[in-house]
Design a protein around this motif. Structure first.
Motif, PDB file in Angstrom:
ATOM      1  N   ILE A   1       0.896  -1.163  -0.047  1.00 24.34           N
ATOM      2  CA  ILE A   1       0.014   0.104  -0.084  1.00 24.34           C
ATOM      3  C   ILE A   1       1.026   1.137   0.018  1.00 24.34           C
TER       4      ILE A   1
ATOM      5  N   CYS B   1       1.733   5.617  -0.977  1.00 19.88           N
ATOM      6  CA  CYS B   1       1.053   6.943  -1.290  1.00 19.88           C
ATOM      7  C   CYS B   1       1.639   7.140  -2.786  1.00 19.88           C
TER       8      CYS B   1
ATOM      9  N   THR C   1      -3.762   1.856  -8.787  1.00 20.67           N
ATOM     10  CA  THR C   1      -3.796   0.576  -7.893  1.00 20.67           C
ATOM     11  C   THR C   1      -3.748  -0.293  -8.901  1.00 20.67           C
TER      12      THR C   1
ATOM     13  N   THR D   1      -1.547  -1.335  -3.894  1.00 24.61           N
ATOM     14  CA  THR D   1      -2.595  -0.429  -3.875  1.00 24.61           C
ATOM     15  C   THR D   1      -1.975   0.950  -3.811  1.00 24.61           C
TER      16      THR D   1
ATOM     17  N   ILE E   1      -2.633   5.150  -2.994  1.00 22.03           N
ATOM     18  CA  ILE E   1      -3.471   5.873  -2.257  1.00 22.03           C
ATOM     19  C   ILE E   1      -3.190   7.285  -2.993  1.00 22.03           C
TER      20      ILE E   1
ATOM     21  N   ALA F   1     -10.723  13.066   1.150  1.00 22.26           N
ATOM     22  CA  ALA F   1     -10.034  11.966   1.616  1.00 22.26           C
ATOM     23  C   ALA F   1      -9.119  12.290   2.983  1.00 22.26           C
TER      24      ALA F   1
ATOM     25  N   SER G   1      -3.266   7.248   6.377  1.00 25.26           N
ATOM     26  CA  SER G   1      -2.323   6.506   5.984  1.00 25.26           C
ATOM     27  C   SER G   1      -0.945   7.193   5.865  1.00 25.26           C
TER      28      SER G   1
ATOM     29  N   CYS H   1      -0.008   9.493   3.888  1.00 27.06           N
ATOM     30  CA  CYS H   1      -0.044  10.068   2.706  1.00 27.06           C
ATOM     31  C   CYS H   1      -0.176  11.667   2.772  1.00 27.06           C
TER      32      CYS H   1
END
Length: 188
Positions: free
Chosen positions: A10, A12, A62, A88, A90, A123, A167, A169
């Motif tokens: 995962i 950024c 992603t 993934t 983000i 987000a 996360s 980011c």
């Protein structure tokens, strides 16, 4: 059938993925890496035929990866696909200045700044403001997605704003200069 190590990343937006490595496969197999944005339609990745898929730049969406293994002998041809792994991505949150002078304010000592309002995208969950300490300015939340910087500055300074999501980011920084004279300026 081989399998891939290094999936489940995962990242950024703007980060470079760690390599993916093919394990437990026939040493005579020819390898072709494939990618998919929807995990349904896969396309070969040009030139990626080794047991390791390395990345030299970031991916923007992603993406799902798998390898096709082809083993041929004079009597038989076997084509197998590995498991897929996902990386993934983000997206960076968006931060926009929505009111106040753009980029810089020049003030006389003791004068309040024109309030500066910033909006973060859906987000984003937080707004980090660097350079605010000991400036006499405050950051307050004025709505679910809006923040305002206001007050009477006590020293010159650069403010650095970043929107952040859970996360970690972060958005690109918005830099803002607050510059004031230590003593009142006499009119000409």
């Amino acid at each position: 059938i081989g399998h891939i190590l290094g999936g489940g990343q995962i990242l950024c937006e703007g980060s470079i993925p760690e390599r993916l490595e093919l394990m437990d496969h026939s040493p005579n197999a020819q390898v072709q890496w494939e990618q998919s944005f929807d995990n349904i339609v896969y396309s070969p990745i040009t030139g990626q035929t080794s047991t390791t898929l390395s990345f030299t730049e970031s991916i923007t969406h992603t993406t799902h990866f798998r390898a096709i293994l082809r083993t041929t002998t004079p009597q038989i041809c076997v084509i197998q696909q590995t498991n897929f792994v996902s990386i993934t991505v983000i997206p960076k949150p968006q931060l926009t200045q929505t009111s106040g002078p753009a980029g810089e304010q020049l003030l006389c000592a003791g004068s309040p700044i024109d309030p500066i309002t910033f909006e973060i995208a859906d987000a984003a969950h937080n707004l980090n403001l660097g350079g605010l300490a000991a400036t006499g300015l405050t950051l307050s939340r004025t709505g679910s997605k809006t923040f305002e910087v206001s007050g009477i500055p006590t020293q010159n300074g650069f403010l650095s704003l970043r929107a952040e999501i859970d996360s970690n980011c972060q958005s690109e920084a918005l830099l803002y200069l607050i510059n004031f004279s230590a003593s009142p300026i006499d009119p000409p």
